[in-house]
Motif scaffolding. Structure first.
Motif, PDB file in Angstrom:
ATOM      1  N   ASP A 187       0.802  -1.221   0.000  1.00  0.00           N
ATOM      2  CA  ASP A 187       0.000   0.000   0.000  1.00  0.00           C
ATOM      3  C   ASP A 187       0.842   1.281   0.000  1.00  0.00           C
ATOM      4  OD1 ASP A 187      -2.366  -1.514   0.135  1.00  0.00           O
ATOM      5  OD2 ASP A 187      -2.172  -1.703   2.315  1.00  0.00           O
ATOM      6  N   GLY A 188       2.171   1.138  -0.022  1.00  0.00           N
ATOM      7  CA  GLY A 188       3.019   2.326  -0.021  1.00  0.00           C
ATOM      8  C   GLY A 188       4.115   2.232   1.032  1.00  0.00           C
ATOM      9  N   ILE A 189       4.469   3.362   1.605  1.00  0.00           N
ATOM     10  CA  ILE A 189       5.551   3.419   2.593  1.00  0.00           C
ATOM     11  C   ILE A 189       4.960   3.541   3.989  1.00  0.00           C
ATOM     12  CG2 ILE A 189       7.581   4.690   3.386  1.00  0.00           C
ATOM     13  CD1 ILE A 189       8.014   5.625   0.564  1.00  0.00           C
ATOM     14  N   GLU A 190       5.190   2.535   4.792  1.00  0.00           N
ATOM     15  CA  GLU A 190       4.739   2.574   6.176  1.00  0.00           C
ATOM     16  C   GLU A 190       5.768   3.350   7.011  1.00  0.00           C
ATOM     17  OE1 GLU A 190       4.449  -0.742   9.633  1.00  0.00           O
ATOM     18  OE2 GLU A 190       3.288  -1.190   7.809  1.00  0.00           O
ATOM     19  N   GLY A 191       5.284   4.267   7.822  1.00  0.00           N
ATOM     20  CA  GLY A 191       6.175   5.105   8.608  1.00  0.00           C
ATOM     21  C   GLY A 191       6.381   6.485   8.011  1.00  0.00           C
ATOM     22  N   LEU A 192       5.720   6.767   6.884  1.00  0.00           N
ATOM     23  CA  LEU A 192       5.881   8.058   6.224  1.00  0.00           C
ATOM     24  C   LEU A 192       5.382   9.206   7.104  1.00  0.00           C
ATOM     25  CD1 LEU A 192       6.828   9.315   3.520  1.00  0.00           C
ATOM     26  CD2 LEU A 192       4.452   9.225   2.770  1.00  0.00           C
ATOM     27  N   ASP A 193       4.307   8.968   7.865  1.00  0.00           N
ATOM     28  CA  ASP A 193       3.785  10.014   8.749  1.00  0.00           C
ATOM     29  C   ASP A 193       4.807  10.394   9.817  1.00  0.00           C
ATOM     30  OD1 ASP A 193       1.420  10.121   7.369  1.00  0.00           O
ATOM     31  OD2 ASP A 193       0.336   8.783   8.736  1.00  0.00           O
ATOM     32  N   GLN A 194       5.532   9.399  10.319  1.00  0.00           N
ATOM     33  CA  GLN A 194       6.557   9.689  11.326  1.00  0.00           C
ATOM     34  C   GLN A 194       7.698  10.511  10.722  1.00  0.00           C
ATOM     35  OE1 GLN A 194       5.103   6.724  10.915  1.00  0.00           O
ATOM     36  NE2 GLN A 194       3.962   6.600  12.849  1.00  0.00           N
ATOM     37  N   VAL A 195       8.039  10.215   9.478  1.00  0.00           N
ATOM     38  CA  VAL A 195       9.076  10.997   8.797  1.00  0.00           C
ATOM     39  C   VAL A 195       8.612  12.443   8.640  1.00  0.00           C
ATOM     40  CG1 VAL A 195      10.394  11.279   6.667  1.00  0.00           C
ATOM     41  CG2 VAL A 195       9.978   8.992   7.567  1.00  0.00           C
ATOM     42  N   ARG A 196       7.358  12.607   8.200  1.00  0.00           N
ATOM     43  CA  ARG A 196       6.829  13.971   7.997  1.00  0.00           C
ATOM     44  C   ARG A 196       6.808  14.735   9.319  1.00  0.00           C
ATOM     45  NH1 ARG A 196       2.683  12.610   5.643  1.00  0.00           N
ATOM     46  NH2 ARG A 196       3.184  13.114   3.467  1.00  0.00           N
ATOM     47  N   ASP A 197       6.397  14.079  10.380  1.00  0.00           N
ATOM     48  CA  ASP A 197       6.356  14.752  11.679  1.00  0.00           C
ATOM     49  C   ASP A 197       7.739  15.241  12.102  1.00  0.00           C
ATOM     50  OD1 ASP A 197       3.647  14.330  11.839  1.00  0.00           O
ATOM     51  OD2 ASP A 197       3.792  12.560  13.133  1.00  0.00           O
ATOM     52  N   ALA A 198       8.778  14.452  11.758  1.00  0.00           N
ATOM     53  CA  ALA A 198      10.147  14.824  12.141  1.00  0.00           C
ATOM     54  C   ALA A 198      10.672  15.992  11.308  1.00  0.00           C
ATOM     55  CB  ALA A 198      11.077  13.620  11.991  1.00  0.00           C
ATOM     56  N   LEU A 199      10.041  16.262  10.168  1.00  0.00           N
ATOM     57  CA  LEU A 199      10.502  17.326   9.270  1.00  0.00           C
ATOM     58  C   LEU A 199       9.712  18.615   9.422  1.00  0.00           C
ATOM     59  CD1 LEU A 199      11.012  15.307   5.943  1.00  0.00           C
ATOM     60  CD2 LEU A 199      12.579  15.571   7.862  1.00  0.00           C
ATOM     61  N   LEU A 200       8.519  18.542   9.987  1.00  0.00           N
ATOM     62  CA  LEU A 200       7.663  19.724  10.070  1.00  0.00           C
ATOM     63  C   LEU A 200       8.334  20.842  10.864  1.00  0.00           C
ATOM     64  CD1 LEU A 200       4.117  18.176  10.666  1.00  0.00           C
ATOM     65  CD2 LEU A 200       5.018  19.189   8.569  1.00  0.00           C
ATOM     66  N   GLY A 201       8.219  22.043  10.340  1.00  0.00           N
ATOM     67  CA  GLY A 201       8.751  23.212  11.021  1.00  0.00           C
ATOM     68  C   GLY A 201      10.248  23.382  10.906  1.00  0.00           C
ATOM     69  N   ARG A 202      10.893  22.588  10.068  1.00  0.00           N
ATOM     70  CA  ARG A 202      12.347  22.653   9.929  1.00  0.00           C
ATOM     71  C   ARG A 202      12.743  22.776   8.464  1.00  0.00           C
ATOM     72  NH1 ARG A 202      15.629  20.851  14.079  1.00  0.00           N
ATOM     73  NH2 ARG A 202      14.611  20.063  15.949  1.00  0.00           N
ATOM     74  N   MET A 203      13.994  23.202   8.245  1.00  0.00           N
ATOM     75  CA  MET A 203      14.603  23.084   6.925  1.00  0.00           C
ATOM     76  C   MET A 203      15.571  21.916   7.010  1.00  0.00           C
ATOM     77  SD  MET A 203      16.819  25.750   4.560  1.00  0.00           S
ATOM     78  CE  MET A 203      15.355  26.619   3.955  1.00  0.00           C
ATOM     79  N   THR A 204      15.236  20.830   6.329  1.00  0.00           N
ATOM     80  CA  THR A 204      15.959  19.571   6.473  1.00  0.00           C
ATOM     81  C   THR A 204      16.667  19.200   5.183  1.00  0.00           C
ATOM     82  OG1 THR A 204      14.297  18.782   8.056  1.00  0.00           O
ATOM     83  CG2 THR A 204      15.749  17.139   7.076  1.00  0.00           C
ATOM     84  N   VAL A 205      17.953  18.852   5.305  1.00  0.00           N
ATOM     85  CA  VAL A 205      18.727  18.347   4.177  1.00  0.00           C
ATOM     86  C   VAL A 205      18.709  16.827   4.227  1.00  0.00           C
ATOM     87  CG1 VAL A 205      20.943  18.402   2.983  1.00  0.00           C
ATOM     88  CG2 VAL A 205      20.233  20.346   4.384  1.00  0.00           C
ATOM     89  N   LEU A 206      18.387  16.190   3.106  1.00  0.00           N
ATOM     90  CA  LEU A 206      18.420  14.742   3.015  1.00  0.00           C
ATOM     91  C   LEU A 206      19.695  14.324   2.294  1.00  0.00           C
ATOM     92  CD1 LEU A 206      15.368  15.235   3.632  1.00  0.00           C
ATOM     93  CD2 LEU A 206      14.872  13.229   2.218  1.00  0.00           C
ATOM     94  N   VAL A 207      20.508  13.482   2.941  1.00  0.00           N
ATOM     95  CA  VAL A 207      21.714  12.956   2.309  1.00  0.00           C
ATOM     96  C   VAL A 207      21.703  11.448   2.430  1.00  0.00           C
ATOM     97  CG1 VAL A 207      23.080  15.020   2.790  1.00  0.00           C
ATOM     98  CG2 VAL A 207      23.115  13.137   4.414  1.00  0.00           C
ATOM     99  N   GLY A 208      22.419  10.792   1.537  1.00  0.00           N
ATOM    100  CA  GLY A 208      22.499   9.341   1.583  1.00  0.00           C
ATOM    101  C   GLY A 208      23.046   8.794   0.289  1.00  0.00           C
TER     102      GLY A 208
END
Length: 351
Positions: A187-208
């Motif tokens: 059905d998609g990515i489980e845990g996506l809501d938790q990722v979004r919550d960790a990013l809200l209100g911030r400027m986040t750089v994704l590296v990997g």
């Protein structure tokens, strides 16, 4: 007198005017009081796209900036046509003071720093738990860069449907690094809501590394952005580079507004730390930093004479002091390319 008997005077002398005109040069530069402030969202072939009051403005750099770098996340002053209409071009005349700078070098011997992103306050290190296998040394290097920049680190572990995250997380227990875990389902990515919550209100750089699912996350978090998704080579275990430039994207919320920024960066296979001094890393460990006062001059904090061992043994760093010190020293070793004696990575995991 010429050979033919003609006498020359000053009227025969012609002064060629300077190519740049006769007006004297001045070191004073215009203040550009009428400049508008925008945020750089992407850089492509000598053109900077900036967000100004909700509209995208294409700009070039003014000559007066010299070698001052201008990167994604920078707040810049713009003059000229800032309407954002097709075919228009503004000028960046000033880079505003930065609150943070994420940088790296090409390798551990290169002293030249490369600024990746400015003004971000969180570094999300995206790591797959399998396919490709996680690379702890790369994660350690990103953590060092985050601590040096004064950014909050965040571990984003993907593909937990292929491997248990517990063994990997155990290696970072002494650092108290926040983390979120995702898994791929029908059905998609489980845990996506938790990722979004960790990013809200911030400027986040994704590296990997390439292939860890970073662009997949971005596409889910920012619908319609269409970041290219790569695949992992079955022979080398490495992902194929798909993102070719950094881009800042507004993170939407359920009410239709903007609740933060996500900066997607190209996949990296190395993260040089030649520009970072040990004391700049220790500052991120306030429970240990006090113990360095008794260290000998030039101490690398990973040697027999280091005073941190006595500091921890006396209980100044709390019950987790020994674990924290071991983690700190592991990070310090990554600066110089040294591996942890207890670390056993596979050949394809080397940086």
């Amino acid at each position: 007198m010429s050979p033919r008997g003609r006498v020359y005077d000053e009227s025969d002398v012609r002064v060629r005017p300077g190519k740049r005109g006769s007006r004297p040069r001045t070191k004073e530069r215009p203040k550009h009081d009428d400049a508008v402030i925008g945020q750089v969202t992407t850089v492509d072939r000598g053109r900077w796209t900036c967000l100004v009051d909700g509209r995208s403005v294409l700009a070039m750099r003014a000559r007066e900036l010299g070698r001052t770098s201008t990167v994604v996340g920078d707040r810049v002053a713009l003059v000229g046509d800032t309407s954002g209409d097709p075919g228009t071009l503004a000028r960046i005349v000033r880079v505003e003071p930065r609150t943070s700078v994420l940088r790296r070098t090409a390798d551990d011997t290169d002293p030249y720093e490369r600024v990746i992103v400015a003004n971000a306050d969180q570094l999300a290190i995206v790591t797959a738990l399998a396919d490709p296998e996680p690379r702890p040394r790369m994660v350690d290097r990103c953590l060092v860069a985050a601590y040096d920049a004064g950014m909050t680190p965040l571990l984003v572990l993907t593909k937990s449907d292929l491997a248990d995250p517990a063994p990997f997380l155990a290696g970072y227990a002494g650092l108290d690094v926040p983390h979120v875990v995702t898994r791929t389902t029908a059905d998609g990515i489980e845990g996506l809501d938790q990722v979004r919550d960790a990013l809200l209100g911030r400027m986040t750089v994704l590296v990997g590394h390439s292939g860890v699912g970073k662009s997949t996350l971005v596409n889910e978090l920012v619908p319609g952005v269409g970041r290219a998704i790569g695949h992992v080579n079955a022979v080398t275990g490495r992902g194929r580079h798909t993102s070719t430039s950094a881009i800042a994207l507004p993170l939407p919320d359920v009410r239709g507004g903007t609740e933060g920024w996500v900066i997607d960066t190209p996949g990296v296979r190395s993260f040089g730390l030649a520009h970072i001094e040990p004391d700049r890393i220790i500052n991120a460990f306030p429970d240990l930093a006090g113990g360095t006062a008794e260290c000998p001059r030039g101490c690398t904090h990973d040697e027999e004479e280091c005073a941190l061992d006595a500091w921890v043994a006396d209980g100044h760093a709390g019950t987790s002091g020994a674990t924290r010190l071991a983690s700190l020293r592991r990070l310090l070793r990554t600066r110089t390319g040294e591996s942890d004696p207890q670390e056993t990575e596979q050949p394809h995991d080397q940086e």
